[in-house]
Design an enzyme around this catalytic site. Structure first.
Site, PDB file in Angstrom:
ATOM      1  N   ARG A   1       0.815  -1.230   0.000  1.00  0.00           N
ATOM      2  CA  ARG A   1       0.000   0.000   0.000  1.00  0.00           C
ATOM      3  C   ARG A   1       0.849   1.281   0.000  1.00  0.00           C
ATOM      4  O   ARG A   1       0.491   2.274   0.635  1.00  0.00           O
ATOM      5  CB  ARG A   1      -0.944   0.029   1.215  1.00  0.00           C
ATOM      6  CG  ARG A   1      -2.024  -0.997   1.197  1.00  0.00           C
ATOM      7  CD  ARG A   1      -2.968  -0.814  -0.005  1.00  0.00           C
ATOM      8  NE  ARG A   1      -3.995  -1.827   0.066  1.00  0.00           N
ATOM      9  CZ  ARG A   1      -3.850  -3.070  -0.413  1.00  0.00           C
ATOM     10  NH1 ARG A   1      -2.737  -3.421  -1.018  1.00  0.00           N
ATOM     11  NH2 ARG A   1      -4.821  -3.935  -0.304  1.00  0.00           N
TER      12      ARG A   1
ATOM     13  N   SER B   1     -10.653   0.347   3.072  1.00  0.00           N
ATOM     14  CA  SER B   1      -9.969   0.009   4.322  1.00  0.00           C
ATOM     15  C   SER B   1      -9.388   1.281   4.919  1.00  0.00           C
ATOM     16  O   SER B   1      -8.617   1.972   4.253  1.00  0.00           O
ATOM     17  CB  SER B   1      -8.821  -0.963   4.066  1.00  0.00           C
ATOM     18  OG  SER B   1      -9.279  -2.139   3.469  1.00  0.00           O
TER      19      SER B   1
ATOM     20  N   GLU C   1      -4.727   4.232   6.032  1.00  0.00           N
ATOM     21  CA  GLU C   1      -4.446   3.933   4.632  1.00  0.00           C
ATOM     22  C   GLU C   1      -4.806   5.081   3.688  1.00  0.00           C
ATOM     23  O   GLU C   1      -4.011   5.418   2.805  1.00  0.00           O
ATOM     24  CB  GLU C   1      -5.175   2.641   4.247  1.00  0.00           C
ATOM     25  CG  GLU C   1      -4.559   1.912   3.064  1.00  0.00           C
ATOM     26  CD  GLU C   1      -5.240   2.264   1.775  1.00  0.00           C
ATOM     27  OE1 GLU C   1      -4.545   2.466   0.777  1.00  0.00           O
ATOM     28  OE2 GLU C   1      -6.473   2.352   1.760  1.00  0.00           O
TER      29      GLU C   1
HETATM   30  N1  EPU Z   1     -11.841  -9.947   9.335  1.00  0.00           N
HETATM   31  C1  EPU Z   1     -12.448  -9.693  10.516  1.00  0.00           C
HETATM   32  N2  EPU Z   1     -13.513  -8.836  10.558  1.00  0.00           N
HETATM   33  C2  EPU Z   1     -13.977  -8.219   9.443  1.00  0.00           C
HETATM   34  C3  EPU Z   1     -13.369  -8.478   8.208  1.00  0.00           C
HETATM   35  C4  EPU Z   1     -12.287  -9.325   8.167  1.00  0.00           C
HETATM   36  O1  EPU Z   1     -12.057 -10.227  11.548  1.00  0.00           O
HETATM   37  O2  EPU Z   1     -14.927  -7.422   9.563  1.00  0.00           O
HETATM   38  C5  EPU Z   1     -10.671 -10.839   9.295  1.00  0.00           C
HETATM   39  C6  EPU Z   1     -10.994 -12.201   8.807  1.00  0.00           C
HETATM   40  O3  EPU Z   1     -10.270 -13.138   9.569  1.00  0.00           O
HETATM   41  C7  EPU Z   1     -10.478 -12.225   7.388  1.00  0.00           C
HETATM   42  C8  EPU Z   1      -9.299 -11.268   7.469  1.00  0.00           C
HETATM   43  O4  EPU Z   1      -9.697 -10.302   8.442  1.00  0.00           O
HETATM   44  O5  EPU Z   1     -10.107 -13.494   7.006  1.00  0.00           O
HETATM   45  C9  EPU Z   1      -8.973 -10.571   6.185  1.00  0.00           C
HETATM   46  O6  EPU Z   1     -10.128  -9.879   5.711  1.00  0.00           O
HETATM   47  P1  EPU Z   1     -10.296  -9.470   4.171  1.00  0.00           P
HETATM   48  O7  EPU Z   1     -10.101 -10.653   3.303  1.00  0.00           O
HETATM   49  O8  EPU Z   1     -11.566  -8.735   4.012  1.00  0.00           O
HETATM   50  O9  EPU Z   1      -9.072  -8.552   3.889  1.00  0.00           O
HETATM   51  P2  EPU Z   1      -8.524  -7.248   4.623  1.00  0.00           P
HETATM   52  O10 EPU Z   1      -7.161  -7.553   5.076  1.00  0.00           O
HETATM   53  O11 EPU Z   1      -9.461  -6.742   5.635  1.00  0.00           O
HETATM   54  C10 EPU Z   1      -7.443  -6.371   2.418  1.00  0.00           C
HETATM   55  C11 EPU Z   1      -7.344  -5.050   1.708  1.00  0.00           C
HETATM   56  C12 EPU Z   1      -8.624  -4.778   0.945  1.00  0.00           C
HETATM   57  C13 EPU Z   1      -8.877  -5.910  -0.031  1.00  0.00           C
HETATM   58  C14 EPU Z   1      -8.991  -7.219   0.762  1.00  0.00           C
HETATM   59  C15 EPU Z   1      -9.178  -8.418  -0.118  1.00  0.00           C
HETATM   60  C16 EPU Z   1      -5.831  -3.672   3.025  1.00  0.00           C
HETATM   61  C17 EPU Z   1      -5.686  -2.531   3.955  1.00  0.00           C
HETATM   62  N3  EPU Z   1      -7.080  -3.995   2.661  1.00  0.00           N
HETATM   63  O12 EPU Z   1      -8.469  -6.231   3.393  1.00  0.00           O
HETATM   64  O13 EPU Z   1      -8.427  -3.599   0.197  1.00  0.00           O
HETATM   65  O14 EPU Z   1     -10.059  -5.706  -0.772  1.00  0.00           O
HETATM   66  O15 EPU Z   1      -7.747  -7.391   1.512  1.00  0.00           O
HETATM   67  O16 EPU Z   1      -7.982  -8.714  -0.752  1.00  0.00           O
HETATM   68  O17 EPU Z   1      -4.844  -4.256   2.599  1.00  0.00           O
HETATM   69  C18 EPU Z   1      -8.542  -1.269   0.503  1.00  0.00           C
HETATM   70  O18 EPU Z   1      -7.313  -1.288   0.516  1.00  0.00           O
HETATM   71  O19 EPU Z   1      -9.209  -0.189   0.620  1.00  0.00           O
HETATM   72  C19 EPU Z   1      -9.255  -2.522   0.393  1.00  0.00           C
HETATM   73  C20 EPU Z   1     -10.587  -2.613   0.454  1.00  0.00           C
END
Ligand code: EPU
Length: 360
Positions: A163, A243, A342
């Protein structure tokens, strides 16, 4: 050129005061004329407004509202099978992804449904579902405001990291166009190998396998929609900047310290190539007591994803940042991990001053 232009409606958060000046940029010539004209002023390039938090007081400078269009696809693939595609900075990102999928060009299909414009994706090295744009960006053409000329960055020059890039948080370079090197695949061909468990599960394939590009795109959009990460004017859970925090990347001592505060078997972790470990910010937020939907007045954590902070209607930037501080400090107090924001903050700050609390 217009003066005193409200910016809130141009952002996905629907927050932020007016810009002193705003210039609509429809051609590269417009962009170059505008950047020369405001060479000594503060400059903000606004694309889809999906990754910015703008002060209630607005922006005391010139905003360039990018709307340059055009996609140029090389006629032949390179010897490595990749095809160079150059898109103008003002092309809507999701339309660009759709067009590349339709042309059987692979490498960005997992980045479907992301709001914003092409010119913004190098800034924070946009990524999702196991792909990030650093894997496919060949070069970025910019106007360098310090040197007063066009400067082209190779992929290595962009210093991409999780990022982040050389462009992030600075207004020196105005991105004019971005060239991607995408993989040519056969008609209805396969995506790149997929590694994101949630995605492979939804596609019904094994880790490291491929699926048809168009199917990957559809499923990614479906997954994003369920998390409130596809902008929908009728859904206040999508009135966010995506995010709000990045996922912390911890070295071994920091990870060990975190593991003393929590049942390590419960916490999702992801190895990073350099030997460190990425932990889920959303998970830390929820386990620090900030459940989905938790909020204060008009600002709240999205009901669909703990990492998105939303404006439920009639909020101010001041209120949103107060919520962000409360979440960040709550996570720090519970787990000793400091979350980093972010989105790009314009005229506001999330001070890194932490008030020690009971937990320490
Ligand atoms: N989780 C929770 N609570 C929630 C959502 C997720 O506990 O409300 C936990 C779950 O264990 C899940 C893990 O977090 O398995 C990861 O969640 P998710 O797959 O939604 O990914 P993220 O790390 O929250 C990142 C990116 C997103 C991108 C998703 C999918 C960042 C900061 N965010 O989110 O990107 O869409 O992965 O690849 O890296 C963005 O950058 O604005 C964004 C939306």
């Amino acid at each position: 050129m217009r003066e005193n232009v409200p910016l809130a409606s141009m952002t996905t958060l629907k927050l932020g005061g007016p810009a002193r000046r705003l210039v609509e940029i429809e051609t590269e010539a417009d962009a170059l004329a505008a950047v020369v004209d405001c060479a000594r002023e503060k400059l903000l390039v606004l694309g889809g407004g999906s990754n910015v938090v703008i002060a209630d007081e607005g922006f005391e400078g010139t905003v360039l509202h990018m709307a340059t269009r055009g996609i140029d696809v090389a006629r032949e693939a390179r010897s490595d099978g990749r095809v160079l595609v150059t898109a103008q900075a003002g092309e809507p990102w999701d339309d660009f992804v759709s067009e590349m999928v339709a042309r059987n060009l692979s490498g960005i299909e997992c980045l479907a449904g992301i709001p914003g414009l092409v010119g913004a994706v190098p800034m924070q090295n946009v990524g999702a579902y196991g792909q990030d744009v650093a894997e496919t960006i060949e070069r970025v053409r910019t106007w360098d405001r310090d040197l007063g000329r066009v400067v082209t960055f190779s992929n290595a020059d962009c210093h991409f990291a999780y990022r982040s890039s050389v462009f992030r948080g600075r207004d020196r370079h105005v991105i004019l166009d971005v060239t991607f090197a995408l993989h040519a695949v056969h008609v209805d061909g396969a995506s790149r190998p997929l590694h994101y468990a949630e995605l492979t599960r939804a596609l019904g394939i094994g880790e490291g396998q491929s699926a048809p590009l168009s199917r990957v795109r559809e499923i990614v959009i479906e997954l994003r929609r369920k998390k409130g990460m596809v902008v929908d004017p009728h859904d206040p859970d999508t009135r966010s900047a995506g995010s709000f925090f990045t996922n912390p990347i911890l070295d071994a001592p920091a990870l060990d310290a975190l593991r003393t505060r929590i049942d390590p078997l419960l916490m999702p972790t992801y190895p990073v190539a350099d030997g460190r470990t990425k932990v889920s910010a959303a998970w830390l937020i929820e386990h620090a007591g900030f459940k989905k939907g938790w909020g204060r007045g008009p600002v709240a954590i999205s009901r669909k994803h703990a990492l998105a902070l939303t404006n439920r209607g009639g909020a101010t930037t001041h209120e949103l940042l107060a919520l962000a501080r409360e979440v960040r400090d709550g996570v720090h107090s519970r787990f000793g991990v400091l979350l980093e924001h972010e989105p790009v903050l314009v005229g506001v700050a999330l001070e890194h001053v932490y008030q020690p609390s009971r937990a320490n």
